[in-house]
Structure formats: structure tokens, C-alpha cells
Design a protein around this motif. Structure first.
Motif, PDB file in Angstrom:
ATOM      1  N   TRP A 104      -0.151  -0.405  18.863  1.00  0.00           N
ATOM      2  CA  TRP A 104      -1.236   0.545  17.959  1.00  0.00           C
ATOM      3  C   TRP A 104      -1.161   0.575  16.441  1.00  0.00           C
ATOM      4  CZ3 TRP A 104      -2.420   3.808  21.923  1.00  0.00           C
ATOM      5  CH2 TRP A 104      -1.733   3.812  23.238  1.00  0.00           C
ATOM      6  N   PHE A 105      -1.879   1.080  15.976  1.00  0.00           N
ATOM      7  CA  PHE A 105      -2.589   0.783  14.165  1.00  0.00           C
ATOM      8  C   PHE A 105      -3.782   1.750  13.746  1.00  0.00           C
ATOM      9  CE2 PHE A 105      -2.749  -3.252  16.180  1.00  0.00           C
ATOM     10  CZ  PHE A 105      -1.434  -4.096  15.587  1.00  0.00           C
ATOM     11  N   VAL A 106      -3.517   2.381  12.891  1.00  0.00           N
ATOM     12  CA  VAL A 106      -4.081   3.346  11.945  1.00  0.00           C
ATOM     13  C   VAL A 106      -4.769   2.627  10.808  1.00  0.00           C
ATOM     14  CG1 VAL A 106      -4.367   5.335  11.087  1.00  0.00           C
ATOM     15  CG2 VAL A 106      -3.344   5.699  13.264  1.00  0.00           C
ATOM     16  N   ILE A 107      -5.692   3.006  10.192  1.00  0.00           N
ATOM     17  CA  ILE A 107      -5.968   2.401   8.944  1.00  0.00           C
ATOM     18  C   ILE A 107      -6.506   3.492   8.277  1.00  0.00           C
ATOM     19  CG2 ILE A 107      -6.830   0.645   7.738  1.00  0.00           C
ATOM     20  CD1 ILE A 107      -7.057  -1.342   9.872  1.00  0.00           C
ATOM     21  N   VAL A 108      -6.054   4.076   6.877  1.00  0.00           N
ATOM     22  CA  VAL A 108      -5.845   4.256   6.009  1.00  0.00           C
ATOM     23  C   VAL A 108      -6.849   3.865   5.104  1.00  0.00           C
ATOM     24  CG1 VAL A 108      -5.879   6.556   4.018  1.00  0.00           C
ATOM     25  CG2 VAL A 108      -4.730   6.589   6.927  1.00  0.00           C
ATOM     26  N   PRO A 109      -8.516   4.578   4.828  1.00  0.00           N
ATOM     27  CA  PRO A 109      -9.263   3.468   3.548  1.00  0.00           C
ATOM     28  C   PRO A 109      -8.819   3.781   2.483  1.00  0.00           C
ATOM     29  CG  PRO A 109     -10.504   4.340   4.919  1.00  0.00           C
ATOM     30  CD  PRO A 109      -8.990   4.834   5.356  1.00  0.00           C
ATOM     31  N   ALA A 110      -8.983   3.296   1.057  1.00  0.00           N
ATOM     32  CA  ALA A 110      -8.883   4.453   0.374  1.00  0.00           C
ATOM     33  C   ALA A 110      -9.385   5.242  -0.148  1.00  0.00           C
ATOM     34  CB  ALA A 110     -10.390   3.036  -1.136  1.00  0.00           C
ATOM     35  N   SER A 111     -10.660   5.102   0.798  1.00  0.00           N
ATOM     36  CA  SER A 111     -12.093   6.391   1.136  1.00  0.00           C
ATOM     37  C   SER A 111     -12.680   6.835   2.238  1.00  0.00           C
ATOM     38  CB  SER A 111     -13.587   6.724   0.510  1.00  0.00           C
ATOM     39  OG  SER A 111     -13.734   5.585   0.335  1.00  0.00           O
ATOM     40  N   GLY A 112     -13.120   7.451   2.788  1.00  0.00           N
ATOM     41  CA  GLY A 112     -13.369   7.919   4.298  1.00  0.00           C
ATOM     42  C   GLY A 112     -11.884   8.295   5.562  1.00  0.00           C
ATOM     43  N   THR A 134     -11.195  -5.232  11.558  1.00  0.00           N
ATOM     44  CA  THR A 134     -11.475  -3.912  10.861  1.00  0.00           C
ATOM     45  C   THR A 134     -10.470  -3.853   9.309  1.00  0.00           C
ATOM     46  OG1 THR A 134     -10.910  -2.905  13.042  1.00  0.00           O
ATOM     47  CG2 THR A 134     -11.386  -1.640  11.276  1.00  0.00           C
ATOM     48  N   LEU A 135      -9.457  -4.618   8.884  1.00  0.00           N
ATOM     49  CA  LEU A 135      -9.219  -4.361   7.406  1.00  0.00           C
ATOM     50  C   LEU A 135     -10.129  -5.086   7.250  1.00  0.00           C
ATOM     51  CD1 LEU A 135      -5.776  -5.232   9.017  1.00  0.00           C
ATOM     52  CD2 LEU A 135      -6.369  -3.241   7.834  1.00  0.00           C
ATOM     53  N   GLN A 136     -10.918  -6.560   7.170  1.00  0.00           N
ATOM     54  CA  GLN A 136     -11.131  -6.528   6.020  1.00  0.00           C
ATOM     55  C   GLN A 136     -12.865  -6.365   5.860  1.00  0.00           C
ATOM     56  OE1 GLN A 136     -11.696 -11.023   7.899  1.00  0.00           O
ATOM     57  NE2 GLN A 136      -9.720 -11.563   6.974  1.00  0.00           N
ATOM     58  N   GLU A 137     -13.394  -5.473   6.441  1.00  0.00           N
ATOM     59  CA  GLU A 137     -14.498  -4.037   6.480  1.00  0.00           C
ATOM     60  C   GLU A 137     -14.520  -3.632   5.925  1.00  0.00           C
ATOM     61  OE1 GLU A 137     -16.740  -0.945   9.329  1.00  0.00           O
ATOM     62  OE2 GLU A 137     -15.815  -2.711  10.524  1.00  0.00           O
ATOM     63  N   LEU A 138     -13.438  -2.815   5.917  1.00  0.00           N
ATOM     64  CA  LEU A 138     -13.077  -1.987   5.070  1.00  0.00           C
ATOM     65  C   LEU A 138     -12.210  -1.275   3.947  1.00  0.00           C
ATOM     66  CD1 LEU A 138     -11.334   0.681   8.556  1.00  0.00           C
ATOM     67  CD2 LEU A 138     -13.656   0.665   7.225  1.00  0.00           C
ATOM     68  N   CYS A 139     -10.771  -2.678   3.637  1.00  0.00           N
ATOM     69  CA  CYS A 139     -10.092  -2.432   3.318  1.00  0.00           C
ATOM     70  C   CYS A 139     -10.036  -3.804   1.348  1.00  0.00           C
ATOM     71  CB  CYS A 139      -8.324  -2.218   2.990  1.00  0.00           C
ATOM     72  SG  CYS A 139      -8.546  -1.422   4.280  1.00  0.00           S
ATOM     73  N   PRO A 140     -11.052  -3.836   0.868  1.00  0.00           N
ATOM     74  CA  PRO A 140     -11.362  -5.156   0.334  1.00  0.00           C
ATOM     75  C   PRO A 140     -10.719  -5.188  -0.755  1.00  0.00           C
ATOM     76  CG  PRO A 140     -13.180  -3.460  -0.342  1.00  0.00           C
ATOM     77  CD  PRO A 140     -12.451  -2.959   0.740  1.00  0.00           C
ATOM     78  N   GLY A 141      -9.008  -5.516  -0.879  1.00  0.00           N
ATOM     79  CA  GLY A 141      -8.214  -5.282  -1.622  1.00  0.00           C
ATOM     80  C   GLY A 141      -6.684  -5.157  -0.902  1.00  0.00           C
ATOM     81  N   PRO A 142      -5.978  -5.199  -1.302  1.00  0.00           N
ATOM     82  CA  PRO A 142      -4.648  -5.144  -1.114  1.00  0.00           C
ATOM     83  C   PRO A 142      -4.335  -3.478  -0.086  1.00  0.00           C
ATOM     84  CG  PRO A 142      -4.500  -4.985  -3.657  1.00  0.00           C
ATOM     85  CD  PRO A 142      -5.954  -4.731  -3.226  1.00  0.00           C
ATOM     86  N   ILE A 143      -3.581  -4.097   0.892  1.00  0.00           N
ATOM     87  CA  ILE A 143      -3.509  -3.006   1.752  1.00  0.00           C
ATOM     88  C   ILE A 143      -1.239  -3.251   1.856  1.00  0.00           C
ATOM     89  CG2 ILE A 143      -3.648  -2.940   4.206  1.00  0.00           C
ATOM     90  CD1 ILE A 143      -6.030  -5.020   4.345  1.00  0.00           C
ATOM     91  N   ALA A 144      -1.860  -2.300   1.446  1.00  0.00           N
ATOM     92  CA  ALA A 144       0.059  -0.930   1.407  1.00  0.00           C
ATOM     93  C   ALA A 144       1.010  -1.026   2.954  1.00  0.00           C
ATOM     94  CB  ALA A 144       0.140  -0.211   0.625  1.00  0.00           C
ATOM     95  N   VAL A 145       2.133  -1.314   2.783  1.00  0.00           N
ATOM     96  CA  VAL A 145       2.534  -1.312   4.895  1.00  0.00           C
ATOM     97  C   VAL A 145       3.629  -0.854   3.688  1.00  0.00           C
ATOM     98  CG1 VAL A 145       3.157  -2.741   6.580  1.00  0.00           C
ATOM     99  CG2 VAL A 145       1.072  -3.126   6.064  1.00  0.00           C
ATOM    100  N   PRO A 146       4.380   0.287   4.788  1.00  0.00           N
ATOM    101  CA  PRO A 146       5.816   0.837   5.101  1.00  0.00           C
ATOM    102  C   PRO A 146       6.220  -0.441   4.446  1.00  0.00           C
ATOM    103  CG  PRO A 146       3.954   2.135   6.247  1.00  0.00           C
ATOM    104  CD  PRO A 146       3.722   0.769   5.988  1.00  0.00           C
ATOM    105  N   MET A 147       7.988  -0.658   4.158  1.00  0.00           N
ATOM    106  CA  MET A 147       8.598  -1.922   3.757  1.00  0.00           C
ATOM    107  C   MET A 147       9.865  -1.885   3.749  1.00  0.00           C
ATOM    108  SD  MET A 147       6.674  -5.483   2.893  1.00  0.00           S
ATOM    109  CE  MET A 147       4.706  -5.921   3.543  1.00  0.00           C
ATOM    110  N   GLY A 148       9.773  -0.375   3.391  1.00  0.00           N
ATOM    111  CA  GLY A 148      11.320   0.150   2.505  1.00  0.00           C
ATOM    112  C   GLY A 148      12.528   1.147   3.576  1.00  0.00           C
ATOM    113  N   HIS A 149      13.646   1.243   2.777  1.00  0.00           N
ATOM    114  CA  HIS A 149      14.022   1.936   3.170  1.00  0.00           C
ATOM    115  C   HIS A 149      13.783   2.843   4.968  1.00  0.00           C
ATOM    116  CE1 HIS A 149      17.292   1.158   0.885  1.00  0.00           C
ATOM    117  NE2 HIS A 149      18.313   1.110   1.471  1.00  0.00           N
TER     118      HIS A 149
END
Length: 378
Positions: free
Chosen positions: A54-62, A103-118
């Protein structure tokens, strides 16, 4: 679908996007249950099945966009998310990864952040994540999600308080279900029933132990060994109400407690109160550790358990950890557990836990605080 109205999720999204702008992120990619629910309100036990991603994308706006298996579309549509993109899952050749990348390429033209820490993980096949990395610029989220979720809204705090109230009522009824001769396994089963009777939606976590002067660990499954006079019985529950956890324990004495057990329990209460007294904005997680450790060991540095508490909310344990090396600064809106433990005799110990909230510049209990004297059963 959610106990919160649209404004709660709009506020979360706007706070995320403000933090993303500071970091230069074009979007957030989220794959785990609490993170998906944080932005959508999508509450379901269907996550117990590991088959579908399951995926949710939060774009920079919208607004956020859901990219999910079609089986979840009706429930997702009952919330505030309007852009829901689906595929028929499971698909052995392309289980949503092409739709996700598109969808990522459409909504997020730039760095896409993913939680990677503890305290994070990626809930999708590793091969599919490699495909996303090959097609998009994936970067660590620099603790962004952790920072958002540490600060609870008033609505979230109300849900955690309700979960604590339910657990309080269940703990009050423990003398109804146990005594000399009861097995710990039997007590576990009956206590979960009490939690459900008092209003819990489910009880995903129950731990405990029993023995003379304490117990030797707090994570083992319950056994059929009968309780005996002089045993200390501990129950530690993480029940859920409307998607939010409580997490605290209570110790009971089967018959009068030994002087050693009684004194240890009283010191644990003192340690908890010492941490509560200094838990305010500007203090740190490490400060709370040291306040409790000074009462328990004279400042020797704790025990092998590793910490004296943690964050609490949509998950049983969240950031921060109350350890000497965690210098997370406390803020209004944080919900924490205080969980000191103390050695009693040999390999025995007693652990105590309470839930607190920091608000309006000070800390108050969410769980009803235990007395210095253990409740005696029988």
C-alpha cells in the motif's frame, strides 16, 4: 472511516509540506500502516495480511494521493482522499510498482523522501523498491515523519486518553479474574476479555510476568504455572481505541507482598514522579532517564532493558527513547511512557509504567497513577 474530520488531515499535510519545503523534497513516499493512516485516516485490520503493498504519496503541494490495491478503494474513498489510484492485487508480474513509479514521476519532479531511520521499515518487496530507486530520486526523509508524529494534536491526545481510561477500568477488575492457583495464561486470556468489555477495539499487545519478589523477564508468553502466595503479578497492556494505543502496566501482589517487593514498588513510583516533575518543554529524553535512574540506581546508568520509556501514539512504541544518548527536546503535544525497572533478588525485577502528556508547559498523567503500595489480591 476516521474519528477525525478533514481539518485534522489537512493540518498534518500542510505541516508535512512546510517541512518538505525546508528540506527541498518534492514528495514523501509512505508504505507502512501508521504513516498511511496518519495522512488518510485509513484504519483497517487488513494490514495483518502481508500480501499486498500500500502506498501514499504526499506531494510538495496539493492533497496526498493513494496508490493502493483495488480491494481497499471503497474504504479509502470514505475518507478525505479523492485521488485514489488502484490495481488488481496481488499481481505476480507487476504488483503496483509501475503505477507507483508513474504516479511519483507525475507528482514529484525531484527528490522523493522515504523514512529510513530508527523505528522505520519499508513495507514493499525489496525488488520493487529497487525499481523505484532506479526510476526516481529517492532520499532519506531526515527524520521528517518522526518529527511530525512526535507532536500530537488535541484530538490525538483525546484518543490516547480514552485508551488509557479503558485500561484503567480493566486493571481495576483484575482481582475478579485471578488469585492463588490461577495460571498466568488464564489471567492473560481473561484480562484481554476485560479490556474488550471495557471498550477496547482490540488488544494487540499484552505482556507480563509473575514470581516471588518479581519476575525474570517481561516479554515471554504466559505459562500454565499456577500463581502462588507471595508472587508479584504484572500485566502490561497496549490496547487500541480508534487506532491509538495506551501502554502501561500494573503490579499486583498475590497475598501480602514481601518487604523487598513492597520497597521496590514504592521506589518505582518515586522514580516515575521524579521524571514527571521535570517533564516539560526544553527538557530532553535523556533528562527523564537520568531523573529516574538517580532514584533507582543512584545514577549508575540503568539496566540491560536499555531504556526507561518511549513515545506513544498510533504505535505501541514511538520516538523518542528515554535513554542517556537520546537528546530529543521535549515539546508540548508529546505523549510518553515512563517505564522504570528495578532489580529485586537474583534475576528478579519489577517494572512500572505510566503514560503522560506534555501540554501547556508541564506534564500530566494520562493513565491513572498507581499508588506506592501494590494492590493485594486475596
Amino acid at each position: 472511516m476516521s474519528v477525525f474530520d478533514r481539518s485534522e488531515f489537512v493540518d498534518r499535510t500542510q505541516r508535512a509540506q512546510a517541512a518538505m519545503a525546508v528540506q527541498g523534497f518534492a514528495g514523501l513516499l509512505l508504505t507502512t500502516e501508521p504513516e498511511v493512516r496518519y495522512f488518510t485516516g485509513f484504519l483497517t485490520r487488513f494490514w495483518e495480511s502481508p500480501t499486498r503493498p500500500w502506498f501514499v504519496i504526499v506531494p510538495a503541494s496539493g492533497d496526498p494521493v493513494a496508490v493502493i490495491p483495488a480491494i481497499g478503494a471503497p474504504l479509502m474513498a470514505r475518507g478525505w482522499i479523492s485521488d485514489i489510484r488502484t490495481w488488481r492485487a496481488p499481481d505476480l508480474t507487476d504488483d503496483g510498482v509501475s503505477l507507483l513509479i508513474e504516479t511519483l514521476q507525475e507528482l514529484c519532479p525531484g527528490p522523493i523522501a522515504v523514512p529510513m531511520g530508527h523505528e522505520t521499515h519499508m513495507r514493499m518487496p525489496l525488488a520493487n523498491f529497487a525499481s523505484v530507486q532506479a526510476a526516481c530520486q529517492v532520499v532519506p526523509d531526515a527524520g521528517l515523519m518522526r518529527g511530525l508524529r512526535m507532536i500530537k494534536s488535541d484530538s490525538e491526545i483525546a484518543m490516547i486518553r480514552e485508551a488509557c481510561t479503558i485500561a484503567n477500568r480493566a486493571f481495576d477488575r483484575v482481582p475478579e479474574i485471578t488469585g492463588v492457583g490461577s495460571s498466568l495464561a488464564e489471567v492473560f486470556r481473561k484480562f484481554q476479555i476485560l479490556c474488550l468489555e471495557e471498550g477496547a477495539d482490540w488488544v494487540p499487545y499484552l505482556a507480563g510476568g509473575a514470581g516471588a519478589d518479581g519476575y525474570d523477564d517481561v516479554i515471554s508468553p504466559a505459562t500454565d504455572a499456577p500463581l502462588q502466595t507471595g508472587d508479584v503479578l504484572m500485566l502490561d497492556t497496549g490496547l487500541v481505541r480508534q487506532g491509538y494505543f495506551c501502554d502501561f502496566d500494573r503490579n499486583f501482589s498475590i497475598g501480602p507482598p514481601s518487604p523487598r517487593a513492597a520497597a521496590a514498588h514504592a521506589r518505582l513510583i518515586d522514580a516515575t514522579e521524579a521524571a514527571l516533575d521535570i517533564a516539560r518543554p526544553g527538557a530532553t529524553a535523556a533528562d527523564l532517564f537520568h531523573a529516574m535512574d538517580k532514584v533507582l540506581t543512584g545514577g549508575a546508568g540503568g539496566s540491560d532493558a536499555g531504556r526507561y520509556g518511549h513515545g506513544l501514539g498510533m504505535q505501541l512504541t514511538e520516538w523518542p527513547s528515554l535513554i542517556p544518548d537520546d537528546h530529543t527536546v521535549l515539546e508540548n503535544g508529546m505523549v510518553l511512557t515512563l517505564e522504570p525497572g528495578i532489580a529485586t533478588a537474583g534475576d528478579r525485577m519489577i517494572v512500572h509504567e505510566e503514560n503522560i502528556v506534555i501540554a501547556n508547559g508541564s506534564a500530566t498523567f494520562l493513565s491513572r497513577p498507581a499508588n506506592r503500595d501494590m494492590v493485594v489480591i486475596g
